[in-house]
Design an enzyme around this catalytic site. Structure first.
Site, PDB file in Angstrom:
ATOM      1  N   ASP A   3       6.649  -4.301  12.673  1.00 18.49           N
ATOM      2  CA  ASP A   3       5.604  -4.706  11.738  1.00 18.49           C
ATOM      3  C   ASP A   3       5.522  -6.218  11.571  1.00 18.49           C
ATOM      4  OD1 ASP A   3       3.489  -3.574  10.422  1.00 18.49           O
ATOM      5  OD2 ASP A   3       4.513  -3.347   8.511  1.00 18.49           O
ATOM      6  N   ASP A  45       2.453   0.801   0.750  1.00 25.82           N
ATOM      7  CA  ASP A  45       2.509   0.754   2.213  1.00 25.82           C
ATOM      8  C   ASP A  45       1.316   0.008   2.803  1.00 25.82           C
ATOM      9  OD1 ASP A  45       3.694   1.239   4.668  1.00 25.82           O
ATOM     10  OD2 ASP A  45       2.735   3.182   4.938  1.00 25.82           O
ATOM     11  N   ARG A  50      -1.671  -6.739   4.086  1.00 21.25           N
ATOM     12  CA  ARG A  50      -2.802  -7.519   3.568  1.00 21.25           C
ATOM     13  C   ARG A  50      -2.402  -8.328   2.335  1.00 21.25           C
ATOM     14  NH1 ARG A  50      -5.906  -1.929   2.881  1.00 21.25           N
ATOM     15  NH2 ARG A  50      -4.537  -1.582   4.663  1.00 21.25           N
ATOM     16  N   LYS A  73       7.392   5.864   3.840  1.00 17.35           N
ATOM     17  CA  LYS A  73       7.021   6.507   5.093  1.00 17.35           C
ATOM     18  C   LYS A  73       7.975   7.665   5.385  1.00 17.35           C
ATOM     19  CE  LYS A  73       5.396   2.186   7.240  1.00 17.35           C
ATOM     20  NZ  LYS A  73       4.024   2.547   7.558  1.00 17.35           N
TER      21      LYS A  73
END
Length: 428
Positions: free
Chosen positions: A217, A276, A280, A206
Protein backbone atom coordinates in the site's frame (compact mmCIF):
# COMPACT_ATOMS: atom_id res chain seq x y z
CA UNK A 1 31.00 -18.80 -13.88
CA UNK A 2 27.97 -19.87 -15.87
CA UNK A 3 27.71 -18.97 -19.53
CA UNK A 4 25.02 -16.51 -20.56
CA UNK A 5 22.19 -18.01 -22.56
CA UNK A 6 21.90 -16.33 -25.95
CA UNK A 7 18.39 -15.11 -26.71
CA UNK A 8 17.46 -14.28 -30.29
CA UNK A 9 14.43 -12.66 -31.91
CA UNK A 10 13.32 -13.91 -35.31
CA UNK A 11 10.75 -12.09 -37.40
CA UNK A 12 8.54 -14.63 -39.12
CA UNK A 13 4.98 -14.98 -40.29
CA UNK A 14 3.24 -17.96 -38.78
CA UNK A 15 1.06 -19.45 -41.50
CA UNK A 16 3.28 -22.52 -41.79
CA UNK A 17 4.36 -22.80 -38.14
CA UNK A 18 1.49 -22.15 -35.79
CA UNK A 19 3.42 -23.60 -32.84
CA UNK A 20 5.91 -20.75 -33.13
CA UNK A 21 3.08 -18.29 -32.78
CA UNK A 22 1.81 -19.79 -29.54
CA UNK A 23 5.10 -20.57 -27.77
CA UNK A 24 6.79 -17.67 -25.98
CA UNK A 25 10.33 -18.98 -26.41
CA UNK A 26 11.85 -21.99 -28.20
CA UNK A 27 15.02 -23.58 -26.80
CA UNK A 28 17.64 -24.82 -29.25
CA UNK A 29 21.31 -25.67 -29.60
CA UNK A 30 22.38 -22.05 -30.08
CA UNK A 31 20.20 -20.69 -27.29
CA UNK A 32 16.63 -19.45 -27.03
CA UNK A 33 14.57 -17.96 -29.84
CA UNK A 34 11.50 -15.74 -29.67
CA UNK A 35 9.48 -15.74 -32.89
CA UNK A 36 7.57 -12.52 -33.52
CA UNK A 37 5.13 -11.36 -36.17
CA UNK A 38 3.89 -8.08 -37.62
CA UNK A 39 1.88 -6.79 -34.63
CA UNK A 40 4.47 -4.99 -32.49
CA UNK A 41 2.19 -4.55 -29.49
CA UNK A 42 1.66 -8.30 -29.41
CA UNK A 43 5.37 -8.84 -30.05
CA UNK A 44 6.25 -6.88 -26.90
CA UNK A 45 3.85 -8.97 -24.86
CA UNK A 46 5.38 -12.13 -26.26
CA UNK A 47 8.92 -10.92 -25.52
CA UNK A 48 7.95 -10.13 -21.93
CA UNK A 49 6.35 -13.56 -21.58
CA UNK A 50 9.56 -15.11 -22.90
CA UNK A 51 11.54 -13.30 -20.22
CA UNK A 52 9.09 -14.55 -17.60
CA UNK A 53 9.39 -18.11 -18.90
CA UNK A 54 13.20 -18.09 -18.84
CA UNK A 55 13.22 -16.74 -15.30
CA UNK A 56 10.79 -19.46 -14.25
CA UNK A 57 13.12 -22.07 -15.79
CA UNK A 58 15.93 -20.86 -13.53
CA UNK A 59 18.04 -19.24 -16.26
CA UNK A 60 20.14 -16.68 -14.36
CA UNK A 61 22.18 -15.04 -17.10
CA UNK A 62 21.21 -14.10 -20.65
CA UNK A 63 22.71 -12.30 -23.60
CA UNK A 64 20.30 -10.60 -26.00
CA UNK A 65 21.80 -11.52 -29.37
CA UNK A 66 21.19 -10.52 -32.97
CA UNK A 67 19.98 -7.35 -34.68
CA UNK A 68 16.27 -7.42 -33.83
CA UNK A 69 16.44 -6.07 -30.29
CA UNK A 70 15.32 -2.44 -30.17
CA UNK A 71 14.98 -0.50 -26.91
CA UNK A 72 11.36 -1.41 -26.21
CA UNK A 73 11.84 -5.10 -26.91
CA UNK A 74 14.80 -5.22 -24.55
CA UNK A 75 12.83 -3.42 -21.85
CA UNK A 76 9.87 -5.75 -22.28
CA UNK A 77 12.18 -8.73 -21.88
CA UNK A 78 13.73 -7.19 -18.76
CA UNK A 79 10.28 -6.69 -17.20
CA UNK A 80 9.50 -10.36 -17.62
CA UNK A 81 12.97 -11.54 -16.64
CA UNK A 82 12.76 -10.04 -13.16
CA UNK A 83 11.86 -11.88 -10.01
CA UNK A 84 11.96 -10.29 -6.56
CA UNK A 85 14.14 -13.12 -5.22
CA UNK A 86 16.49 -13.51 -8.17
CA UNK A 87 19.70 -11.79 -9.21
CA UNK A 88 19.29 -12.32 -12.94
CA UNK A 89 21.75 -10.53 -15.19
CA UNK A 90 21.15 -9.32 -18.74
CA UNK A 91 23.75 -8.46 -21.35
CA UNK A 92 21.82 -6.00 -23.47
CA UNK A 93 22.16 -5.84 -27.25
CA UNK A 94 22.24 -2.02 -27.41
CA UNK A 95 21.59 1.08 -25.28
CA UNK A 96 23.21 -0.98 -22.54
CA UNK A 97 24.11 1.87 -20.18
CA UNK A 98 20.65 3.44 -20.37
CA UNK A 99 18.83 0.15 -19.96
CA UNK A 100 21.06 -1.05 -17.13
CA UNK A 101 20.66 2.15 -15.10
CA UNK A 102 16.91 2.22 -15.74
CA UNK A 103 16.56 -1.43 -14.73
CA UNK A 104 18.51 -0.84 -11.53
CA UNK A 105 16.31 2.10 -10.56
CA UNK A 106 13.03 0.39 -11.44
CA UNK A 107 14.08 -2.71 -9.52
CA UNK A 108 14.85 -0.48 -6.54
CA UNK A 109 11.30 0.90 -6.75
CA UNK A 110 9.96 -2.65 -6.91
CA UNK A 111 12.07 -3.70 -3.95
CA UNK A 112 10.68 -0.87 -1.82
CA UNK A 113 7.20 -2.25 -2.37
CA UNK A 114 8.15 -5.90 -1.97
CA UNK A 115 10.12 -5.66 1.26
CA UNK A 116 8.29 -6.91 4.37
CA UNK A 117 6.54 -4.33 6.54
CA UNK A 118 8.99 -5.02 9.38
CA UNK A 119 11.66 -3.46 7.14
CA UNK A 120 9.58 -0.74 5.49
CA UNK A 121 7.79 1.49 7.96
CA UNK A 122 7.20 5.24 7.63
CA UNK A 123 10.56 6.60 8.73
CA UNK A 124 12.58 3.80 7.11
CA UNK A 125 10.75 4.39 3.82
CA UNK A 126 11.57 8.09 4.05
CA UNK A 127 15.21 7.29 4.83
CA UNK A 128 15.62 4.85 1.94
CA UNK A 129 14.05 7.24 -0.56
CA UNK A 130 15.97 10.32 0.53
CA UNK A 131 19.28 8.45 0.54
CA UNK A 132 18.66 7.01 -2.92
CA UNK A 133 17.73 10.34 -4.52
CA UNK A 134 20.54 12.18 -2.78
CA UNK A 135 22.97 9.57 -4.14
CA UNK A 136 21.72 10.16 -7.70
CA UNK A 137 22.16 13.95 -7.57
CA UNK A 138 23.96 14.85 -4.33
CA UNK A 139 24.51 18.52 -5.19
CA UNK A 140 20.91 19.14 -6.21
CA UNK A 141 18.83 17.12 -3.75
CA UNK A 142 17.89 18.01 -0.20
CA UNK A 143 15.30 16.40 2.02
CA UNK A 144 13.31 16.97 5.18
CA UNK A 145 11.25 14.61 7.34
CA UNK A 146 8.33 15.86 9.46
CA UNK A 147 7.60 13.14 11.99
CA UNK A 148 5.16 12.30 14.76
CA UNK A 149 3.60 15.24 16.58
CA UNK A 150 5.62 17.62 14.39
CA UNK A 151 2.98 16.86 11.78
CA UNK A 152 0.34 18.46 14.00
CA UNK A 153 2.57 21.47 14.59
CA UNK A 154 2.67 22.06 10.83
CA UNK A 155 -0.95 21.20 10.15
CA UNK A 156 -0.59 17.83 8.43
CA UNK A 157 -3.44 16.22 10.34
CA UNK A 158 -4.41 13.54 7.82
CA UNK A 159 -1.09 11.70 8.00
CA UNK A 160 -0.99 12.02 11.78
CA UNK A 161 -4.57 10.79 12.22
CA UNK A 162 -4.07 7.67 10.13
CA UNK A 163 -0.69 6.76 11.60
CA UNK A 164 -0.93 7.70 15.26
CA UNK A 165 -1.89 4.18 16.47
CA UNK A 166 1.40 2.62 15.32
CA UNK A 167 4.59 2.47 17.37
CA UNK A 168 6.27 3.65 14.14
CA UNK A 169 5.71 7.39 13.86
CA UNK A 170 3.90 8.67 10.78
CA UNK A 171 5.86 11.17 8.72
CA UNK A 172 5.89 13.39 5.67
CA UNK A 173 9.02 13.26 3.53
CA UNK A 174 9.78 16.30 1.37
CA UNK A 175 12.56 15.88 -1.20
CA UNK A 176 13.58 18.97 -3.15
CA UNK A 177 15.38 18.46 -6.46
CA UNK A 178 16.62 21.91 -7.42
CA UNK A 179 19.14 21.79 -10.29
CA UNK A 180 19.56 25.57 -10.34
CA UNK A 181 20.43 25.57 -6.61
CA UNK A 182 18.58 28.88 -6.33
CA UNK A 183 16.22 29.11 -3.36
CA UNK A 184 13.95 31.41 -5.36
CA UNK A 185 13.55 28.97 -8.26
CA UNK A 186 9.86 28.16 -8.85
CA UNK A 187 8.68 24.61 -8.17
CA UNK A 188 7.70 23.22 -11.55
CA UNK A 189 6.08 20.03 -10.25
CA UNK A 190 5.21 18.21 -7.05
CA UNK A 191 4.87 14.44 -6.92
CA UNK A 192 2.70 13.13 -4.09
CA UNK A 193 2.86 9.48 -3.06
CA UNK A 194 0.69 7.40 -0.79
CA UNK A 195 3.08 5.76 1.65
CA UNK A 196 0.88 3.48 3.76
CA UNK A 197 3.58 0.99 4.67
CA UNK A 198 1.04 -1.45 6.07
CA UNK A 199 -2.74 -1.25 5.95
CA UNK A 200 -4.75 -3.35 8.39
CA UNK A 201 -7.85 -1.35 7.48
CA UNK A 202 -7.97 0.11 10.99
CA UNK A 203 -11.25 -0.50 12.80
CA UNK A 204 -12.78 -1.22 9.37
CA UNK A 205 -10.41 -4.16 9.52
CA UNK A 206 -9.56 -6.22 6.47
CA UNK A 207 -9.86 -9.98 6.27
CA UNK A 208 -6.66 -11.98 6.64
CA UNK A 209 -6.64 -12.69 2.91
CA UNK A 210 -7.26 -9.04 2.08
CA UNK A 211 -4.50 -7.92 4.44
CA UNK A 212 -1.79 -10.26 3.20
CA UNK A 213 -0.51 -8.04 0.40
CA UNK A 214 -0.98 -4.75 2.23
CA UNK A 215 2.75 -4.11 2.42
CA UNK A 216 2.14 -2.93 -1.15
CA UNK A 217 0.00 0.00 0.00
CA UNK A 218 3.03 2.25 -0.26
CA UNK A 219 3.32 1.42 -3.95
CA UNK A 220 2.35 4.99 -4.86
CA UNK A 221 5.29 6.34 -2.86
CA UNK A 222 7.64 3.85 -4.52
CA UNK A 223 6.28 4.77 -7.96
CA UNK A 224 6.75 8.53 -7.69
CA UNK A 225 10.12 8.11 -5.98
CA UNK A 226 11.28 5.88 -8.80
CA UNK A 227 9.87 8.30 -11.37
CA UNK A 228 11.79 11.24 -9.93
CA UNK A 229 14.98 9.20 -9.80
CA UNK A 230 14.54 8.13 -13.43
CA UNK A 231 13.74 11.66 -14.55
CA UNK A 232 16.92 12.92 -12.87
CA UNK A 233 18.95 10.20 -14.57
CA UNK A 234 17.43 11.30 -17.86
CA UNK A 235 18.63 14.88 -17.35
CA UNK A 236 15.76 16.66 -15.56
CA UNK A 237 16.40 20.42 -15.46
CA UNK A 238 13.26 21.56 -13.62
CA UNK A 239 12.75 22.01 -9.90
CA UNK A 240 10.61 19.12 -8.67
CA UNK A 241 9.58 18.24 -5.15
CA UNK A 242 8.56 14.82 -3.91
CA UNK A 243 6.12 14.51 -1.01
CA UNK A 244 5.58 11.11 0.55
CA UNK A 245 2.69 10.74 3.00
CA UNK A 246 3.80 7.87 5.20
CA UNK A 247 1.89 6.00 7.91
CA UNK A 248 0.93 2.56 9.18
CA UNK A 249 -2.84 2.12 9.45
CA UNK A 250 -3.09 0.05 12.63
CA UNK A 251 -5.32 -0.34 15.69
CA UNK A 252 -4.83 0.50 19.35
CA UNK A 253 -6.60 2.65 21.91
CA UNK A 254 -5.43 5.83 20.18
CA UNK A 255 -6.53 4.83 16.67
CA UNK A 256 -8.96 7.01 14.76
CA UNK A 257 -12.52 5.72 14.73
CA UNK A 258 -15.59 5.75 12.56
CA UNK A 259 -17.48 8.94 13.23
CA UNK A 260 -14.37 11.00 13.99
CA UNK A 261 -14.18 14.38 12.22
CA UNK A 262 -10.84 15.62 10.87
CA UNK A 263 -10.30 19.34 10.31
CA UNK A 264 -7.69 19.92 7.62
CA UNK A 265 -5.26 22.79 7.22
CA UNK A 266 -7.46 24.40 4.56
CA UNK A 267 -10.47 24.28 6.91
CA UNK A 268 -12.22 21.35 5.21
CA UNK A 269 -13.86 19.00 7.70
CA UNK A 270 -14.07 15.28 6.93
CA UNK A 271 -16.12 12.64 8.73
CA UNK A 272 -14.50 9.21 8.87
CA UNK A 273 -17.02 6.60 7.74
CA UNK A 274 -14.42 3.98 6.78
CA UNK A 275 -10.96 3.74 8.35
CA UNK A 276 -9.92 1.56 5.41
CA UNK A 277 -10.31 4.58 3.11
CA UNK A 278 -7.16 6.03 4.64
CA UNK A 279 -5.08 6.69 1.54
CA UNK A 280 -7.11 9.72 0.51
CA UNK A 281 -6.83 11.11 4.06
CA UNK A 282 -3.03 11.23 3.87
CA UNK A 283 -2.89 12.35 0.23
CA UNK A 284 -5.02 15.37 1.15
CA UNK A 285 -2.04 16.70 3.14
CA UNK A 286 0.33 16.20 0.23
CA UNK A 287 -1.98 17.95 -2.22
CA UNK A 288 -2.33 20.91 0.12
CA UNK A 289 1.47 21.10 0.36
CA UNK A 290 1.67 21.23 -3.45
CA UNK A 291 -0.70 24.19 -3.39
CA UNK A 292 1.43 26.00 -0.79
CA UNK A 293 4.50 25.89 -3.05
CA UNK A 294 2.47 26.93 -6.12
CA UNK A 295 3.48 23.94 -8.23
CA UNK A 296 2.46 24.20 -11.88
CA UNK A 297 2.05 20.44 -12.21
CA UNK A 298 0.81 18.13 -9.46
CA UNK A 299 0.79 14.35 -9.84
CA UNK A 300 -0.21 11.89 -7.17
CA UNK A 301 0.06 8.11 -7.27
CA UNK A 302 -1.64 5.68 -4.95
CA UNK A 303 -2.86 2.13 -4.61
CA UNK A 304 -6.09 3.85 -3.69
CA UNK A 305 -9.15 1.77 -4.57
CA UNK A 306 -10.14 -1.77 -5.38
CA UNK A 307 -12.79 -0.20 -7.59
CA UNK A 308 -10.12 1.01 -10.03
CA UNK A 309 -8.66 -2.48 -10.18
CA UNK A 310 -12.09 -3.94 -10.85
CA UNK A 311 -12.53 -1.44 -13.69
CA UNK A 312 -9.18 -1.71 -15.49
CA UNK A 313 -7.69 -4.97 -14.21
CA UNK A 314 -4.08 -5.60 -13.19
CA UNK A 315 -2.37 -4.60 -16.43
CA UNK A 316 -3.51 -0.96 -16.48
CA UNK A 317 -3.26 2.02 -14.18
CA UNK A 318 -6.27 4.31 -13.91
CA UNK A 319 -6.03 8.05 -14.54
CA UNK A 320 -8.29 10.78 -13.19
CA UNK A 321 -8.25 14.50 -13.95
CA UNK A 322 -10.54 17.45 -14.59
CA UNK A 323 -7.84 19.00 -16.81
CA UNK A 324 -8.64 17.45 -20.20
CA UNK A 325 -5.57 18.78 -22.00
CA UNK A 326 -3.23 17.47 -19.34
CA UNK A 327 -5.03 14.12 -19.14
CA UNK A 328 -4.75 13.64 -22.90
CA UNK A 329 -1.06 14.46 -22.67
CA UNK A 330 -0.61 11.86 -19.95
CA UNK A 331 -2.40 9.20 -22.01
CA UNK A 332 -0.25 9.98 -25.06
CA UNK A 333 2.90 9.88 -22.94
CA UNK A 334 1.94 6.52 -21.47
CA UNK A 335 1.40 5.14 -24.97
CA UNK A 336 4.84 6.40 -26.02
CA UNK A 337 6.38 4.74 -22.96
CA UNK A 338 4.54 1.48 -23.63
CA UNK A 339 2.71 1.61 -20.28
CA UNK A 340 -0.99 0.86 -20.04
CA UNK A 341 -3.03 3.79 -18.72
CA UNK A 342 -6.79 4.29 -18.94
CA UNK A 343 -8.81 7.37 -18.03
CA UNK A 344 -11.83 6.90 -15.79
CA UNK A 345 -14.58 9.48 -15.14
CA UNK A 346 -14.04 12.49 -12.91
CA UNK A 347 -16.28 15.54 -12.85
CA UNK A 348 -16.39 18.37 -10.36
CA UNK A 349 -19.65 17.03 -8.98
CA UNK A 350 -17.86 13.88 -7.86
CA UNK A 351 -16.73 15.99 -4.89
CA UNK A 352 -20.30 15.75 -3.60
CA UNK A 353 -20.50 11.96 -3.84
CA UNK A 354 -19.23 11.34 -0.30
CA UNK A 355 -21.67 13.47 1.71
CA UNK A 356 -21.77 13.82 5.50
CA UNK A 357 -24.39 15.23 7.88
CA UNK A 358 -21.64 16.12 10.37
CA UNK A 359 -18.86 17.58 8.22
CA UNK A 360 -18.16 19.12 4.82
CA UNK A 361 -17.83 15.61 3.43
CA UNK A 362 -17.06 12.03 4.40
CA UNK A 363 -13.99 10.10 3.36
CA UNK A 364 -16.11 7.49 1.56
CA UNK A 365 -19.58 6.04 1.44
CA UNK A 366 -20.48 3.51 4.17
CA UNK A 367 -20.75 0.74 1.59
CA UNK A 368 -18.37 -1.98 0.45
CA UNK A 369 -15.78 -0.47 -1.89
CA UNK A 370 -17.32 2.95 -1.47
CA UNK A 371 -20.38 2.01 -3.50
CA UNK A 372 -20.92 2.59 -7.22
CA UNK A 373 -18.16 4.63 -8.92
CA UNK A 374 -15.95 4.15 -5.86
CA UNK A 375 -12.74 5.09 -7.67
CA UNK A 376 -14.26 8.26 -9.14
CA UNK A 377 -15.70 9.22 -5.77
CA UNK A 378 -12.28 8.79 -4.17
CA UNK A 379 -10.79 11.02 -6.85
CA UNK A 380 -13.59 13.50 -6.21
CA UNK A 381 -12.59 13.59 -2.55
CA UNK A 382 -9.00 14.38 -3.55
CA UNK A 383 -10.25 17.11 -5.88
CA UNK A 384 -11.37 19.04 -2.79
CA UNK A 385 -7.68 19.38 -1.88
CA UNK A 386 -6.05 19.67 -5.32
CA UNK A 387 -4.57 23.12 -6.04
CA UNK A 388 -6.18 25.46 -8.58
CA UNK A 389 -9.46 23.52 -8.52
CA UNK A 390 -7.72 20.64 -10.28
CA UNK A 391 -6.03 22.59 -13.07
CA UNK A 392 -2.63 20.98 -13.63
CA UNK A 393 -3.43 17.94 -11.47
CA UNK A 394 -3.29 14.24 -12.35
CA UNK A 395 -4.32 11.39 -10.06
CA UNK A 396 -2.96 7.91 -10.80
CA UNK A 397 -4.85 5.07 -9.11
CA UNK A 398 -2.18 2.48 -9.79
CA UNK A 399 -4.19 -0.71 -10.15
CA UNK A 400 -1.37 -2.39 -12.09
CA UNK A 401 1.41 -1.65 -9.61
CA UNK A 402 1.28 -4.97 -7.78
CA UNK A 403 0.49 -8.56 -8.75
CA UNK A 404 -0.77 -10.80 -5.94
CA UNK A 405 0.21 -13.85 -7.97
CA UNK A 406 2.66 -14.47 -10.78
CA UNK A 407 1.25 -14.68 -14.28
CA UNK A 408 2.58 -15.02 -17.81
CA UNK A 409 3.75 -11.37 -17.84
CA UNK A 410 4.87 -10.54 -14.30
CA UNK A 411 6.40 -12.14 -11.26
CA UNK A 412 4.51 -11.93 -7.97
CA UNK A 413 4.85 -8.49 -6.41
CA UNK A 414 5.53 -4.98 -7.60
CA UNK A 415 5.67 -4.07 -11.29
CA UNK A 416 6.67 -0.36 -11.12
CA UNK A 417 4.09 0.31 -13.83
CA UNK A 418 3.80 4.09 -14.15
CA UNK A 419 7.40 5.01 -13.34
CA UNK A 420 8.33 5.61 -17.00
CA UNK A 421 5.20 7.63 -17.75
CA UNK A 422 5.57 9.97 -14.78
CA UNK A 423 9.29 10.46 -15.44
CA UNK A 424 8.56 11.35 -19.06
CA UNK A 425 5.88 13.87 -18.00
CA UNK A 426 8.43 15.56 -15.75
CA UNK A 427 10.96 15.78 -18.57
CA UNK A 428 8.49 17.03 -21.19
Amino acid sequence: MSTALAVFIVQQEFSDAAWKKSAAVIMGEKGATIYVGSDEAENLRKVQKAGRQLDSLGVSKVKLAGDDWDFERQWAFANGYTDTRSTNSIEFAGDAQTLTSMRELVNWSRELTNLPPADIYPESLAKRVSEKLEAIAPEHVSSRVISGDELLDEGWVGIHTVGRASKHKPCMLIVDYNPSQQDSAPVDAVLVGKGITFDSGGYSIKSSEGMLAMKCDMGGAATVAGALGLAIQQGLQKRVQLVLCCAENLIDGTAYKLGDVITYKNGTTVEVVNTDAEGRLVLADGLQYAGEVNAKLVLDAATLTGAAQMAVGNEYNALFSVDDELANKALATAAQQRENLWRLPLNRWHKENTPSAFADCANSRPQKGGGAAGASNAAGFLLRFAPNEGKGWLHFDIAGAYQNNANAMWATGATALGVRTIAALLND
